[in-house]
Design an enzyme around this catalytic site. Structure first.
Site, PDB file in Angstrom:
ATOM      1  N   HIS A  12       0.874  -1.186   0.000  1.00 50.02           N
ATOM      2  CA  HIS A  12       0.000   0.000   0.000  1.00 50.02           C
ATOM      3  C   HIS A  12       0.902   1.224   0.000  1.00 50.02           C
ATOM      4  O   HIS A  12       1.686   1.397   0.955  1.00 50.02           O
ATOM      5  CB  HIS A  12      -0.891   0.011   1.235  1.00 50.02           C
ATOM      6  CG  HIS A  12      -1.751  -1.209   1.355  1.00 50.02           C
ATOM      7  ND1 HIS A  12      -3.071  -1.228   0.948  1.00 50.02           N
ATOM      8  CD2 HIS A  12      -1.484  -2.456   1.816  1.00 50.02           C
ATOM      9  CE1 HIS A  12      -3.574  -2.438   1.169  1.00 50.02           C
ATOM     10  NE2 HIS A  12      -2.636  -3.204   1.684  1.00 50.02           N
ATOM     11  N   GLU A  21      -7.326 -12.257   6.058  1.00 50.34           N
ATOM     12  CA  GLU A  21      -6.272 -11.629   6.868  1.00 50.34           C
ATOM     13  C   GLU A  21      -6.714 -11.731   8.328  1.00 50.34           C
ATOM     14  O   GLU A  21      -6.083 -12.413   9.127  1.00 50.34           O
ATOM     15  CB  GLU A  21      -6.086 -10.159   6.448  1.00 50.34           C
ATOM     16  CG  GLU A  21      -5.057  -9.399   7.282  1.00 50.34           C
ATOM     17  CD  GLU A  21      -4.990  -7.904   6.934  1.00 50.34           C
ATOM     18  OE1 GLU A  21      -5.903  -7.370   6.270  1.00 50.34           O
ATOM     19  OE2 GLU A  21      -4.000  -7.260   7.370  1.00 50.34           O
ATOM     20  N   ASP A  45       2.589  -2.710   4.545  1.00 48.89           N
ATOM     21  CA  ASP A  45       2.714  -1.305   4.974  1.00 48.89           C
ATOM     22  C   ASP A  45       4.039  -1.152   5.713  1.00 48.89           C
ATOM     23  O   ASP A  45       4.072  -1.042   6.950  1.00 48.89           O
ATOM     24  CB  ASP A  45       1.548  -0.936   5.906  1.00 48.89           C
ATOM     25  CG  ASP A  45       0.201  -1.137   5.230  1.00 48.89           C
ATOM     26  OD1 ASP A  45      -0.168  -0.290   4.403  1.00 48.89           O
ATOM     27  OD2 ASP A  45      -0.460  -2.159   5.509  1.00 48.89           O
TER      28      ASP A  45
HETATM   29  N1  HPA Z   1      -5.196  -4.785   5.481  1.00 43.41           N
HETATM   30  C1  HPA Z   1      -6.306  -4.203   5.054  1.00 43.41           C
HETATM   31  N2  HPA Z   1      -6.323  -2.971   4.592  1.00 43.41           N
HETATM   32  C2  HPA Z   1      -5.190  -2.297   4.543  1.00 43.41           C
HETATM   33  C3  HPA Z   1      -4.013  -2.833   4.980  1.00 43.41           C
HETATM   34  C4  HPA Z   1      -4.016  -4.155   5.473  1.00 43.41           C
HETATM   35  O1  HPA Z   1      -2.995  -4.728   5.905  1.00 43.41           O
HETATM   36  N3  HPA Z   1      -3.064  -1.902   4.791  1.00 43.41           N
HETATM   37  C5  HPA Z   1      -3.650  -0.836   4.259  1.00 43.41           C
HETATM   38  N4  HPA Z   1      -4.950  -1.052   4.112  1.00 43.41           N
HETATM   39 ZN    ZN Z   2      -2.653  -5.065   2.468  1.00 45.46          ZN
END
Ligand code: HPA
Ligand code: ZN
Length: 379
Positions: free
Chosen positions: A60, A241, A320
């Site tokens: 991102h 996730e 990130d």
């Molecule tokens: N997960 C979901 N959304 C996100 C993430 C992530 O790790 N990083 C930036 N937006």
């Molecule tokens: Zn991500």
């Protein structure tokens, strides 16, 4: 335009005992200090990973905003930050879950105002790619994070794209751009964002889905993704996730994704594992992100290796990096150490990153040959 707010003073900093900025970094550091033999092995592995040509497929761009640049941009844009220093901000980077991270991530993005800010952000990341031997990168951006606070879509994409262009010309790094919808926002907002993206079809190769997974299943965006595909965009989505394995299955079935971002929950469903392996649907896994957001309690328990052993097309990425304490090489190294990955495993991961990319077949062949040659010479 909504007023720009800075980071909230003292949030999660005051009154808290100072904790190590990044548990993963500390982990690597500790391992390096063990004893001489261990340090030598680590150095060798670290050097091996450094030299390995690789692609990054889950990144991102807003998540590459390093605290130092965040402070510089705040000053340039006359935004009052409530954190007194870079160090104080860094101390706030400790999260118990995805939402705690997202709250800080969206707040940090408030310093991005001008096209040049988006350029600088992207350029700094590309320089990091050069340093780490990332030869190709596929970058997410979240237009709604910016349009929601009055920044024009054009400002965002033109800044990012100009840097990507310079990255190709000056650094030799190829790249693709993937536009993510924020899943905590509604379908109408996603449709409006898709509409804005139609003017930039030549710059955006795929659409994705990110932000808060819990309570926001893939099905919420089935119609948006259908329209995106009709318009010629490829589709990817974050799934599994924090959410269940069924979200991974839904992303495949309802959103017709060509790649799953994260997808680690798939380890809980053997039928899904078999399907992902059989169809060779890639997973863009982000080990340090999973550790920092407590999707896994320790890297030793991360399912990365098990997913590879099930025959899935797994890749390693940084997500990130400014928030999770490591770029792609740190993710490879921490995973290798925790899971006992061999050089052959690391070579496979690098090859997977190219195979799972959106590059053309001749481009893939070129990079895979380079990886193969490197791996043969440095076995
Ligand atoms: N997960 C979901 N959304 C996100 C993430 C992530 O790790 N990083 C930036 N937006
Ligand atoms: Zn991500």
């Amino acid at each position: 335009m909504k007023p720009v707010t800075g980071l909230i003073e003292g949030m999660k900093v005051e009154g808290l005992k100072s904790r190590t900025f990044c548990r993963a970094k500390a982990f690597i550091f500790k391992k390096n200090r063990n004893f001489d033999g261990k340090r030598n092995i680590m150095t060798t592995l670290s050097e091996f990973i450094h030299g390995l040509p690789k692609a990054e497929l889950h990144l991102h761009i807003e998540g590459t905003l390093e605290p130092e640049l965040l402070f510089q941009l705040a000053e340039r844009n006359h935004i009052q930050l409530k954190y007194p220093s870079v160090e104080a901000l860094k101390k706030a980077y400790k999260f118990s879950n995805l939402q705690e991270f997202l709250d800080l991530y969206y707040e940090g993005a408030n310093v991005l105002i001008e096209e040049q800010d988006f350029y600088d952000l992207t350029w700094d990341y590309l320089e990091k790619c050069k340093e780490q031997n990332v030869v190709h990168t596929e970058i997410f951006f979240d237009p709604q994070t910016h349009t929601e606070r009055g920044i024009l879509f054009a400002t965002v994409i033109n800044g990012i794209n100009r840097a990507l262009q310079d990255g190709r010309e000056k650094l030799g790094i190829s790249s693709k751009l993937i536009m993510c919808f924020l899943r905590h926002l509604d379908e109408a907002s996603a449709f409006q964002t898709l509409d804005e993206a139609l003017d930039y079809k030549d710059l955006i190769v795929a659409v994705g889905l990110d932000s808060s997974e819990k309570g926001n299943p893939p099905g919420k965006f089935e119609r948006v993704f259908a329209k995106a595909r009709e318009e010629g965009f490829l589709t990817v989505a974050h799934a599994g996730e924090e959410g269940p394995a069924s979200f991974v299955k839904d992303a495949v079935d309802l959103l017709k994704i060509i790649r799953i971002d994260h997808g680690i929950a798939a380890i809980q469903d053997e039928f899904l594992l078999a399907e992902l392996a059989q169809k060779q649907i890639p997973l863009t896994v982000c080990p340090l992100s999973n550790l920092e957001l407590r999707a896994v309690d320790q890297l030793e328990n991360h399912p990365l290796k098990k997913l590879m052993d099930h025959g899935l097309l797994v890749t390693v990425n940084s997500d990130d990096p400014a928030y999770f304490g490591g770029y792609v090489n740190e993710n490879y190294l921490a995973s290798a150490e925790a899971l006992g990955l061999s050089k052959a495993d690391l070579c496979q991961l690098a090859k997977n990153s190219v195979i799972a990319s959106l590059l053309s077949e001749p481009e893939k062949e070129h990079h895979i040959n380079a990886i193969q040659q490197y791996c043969s010479e440095n076995a």
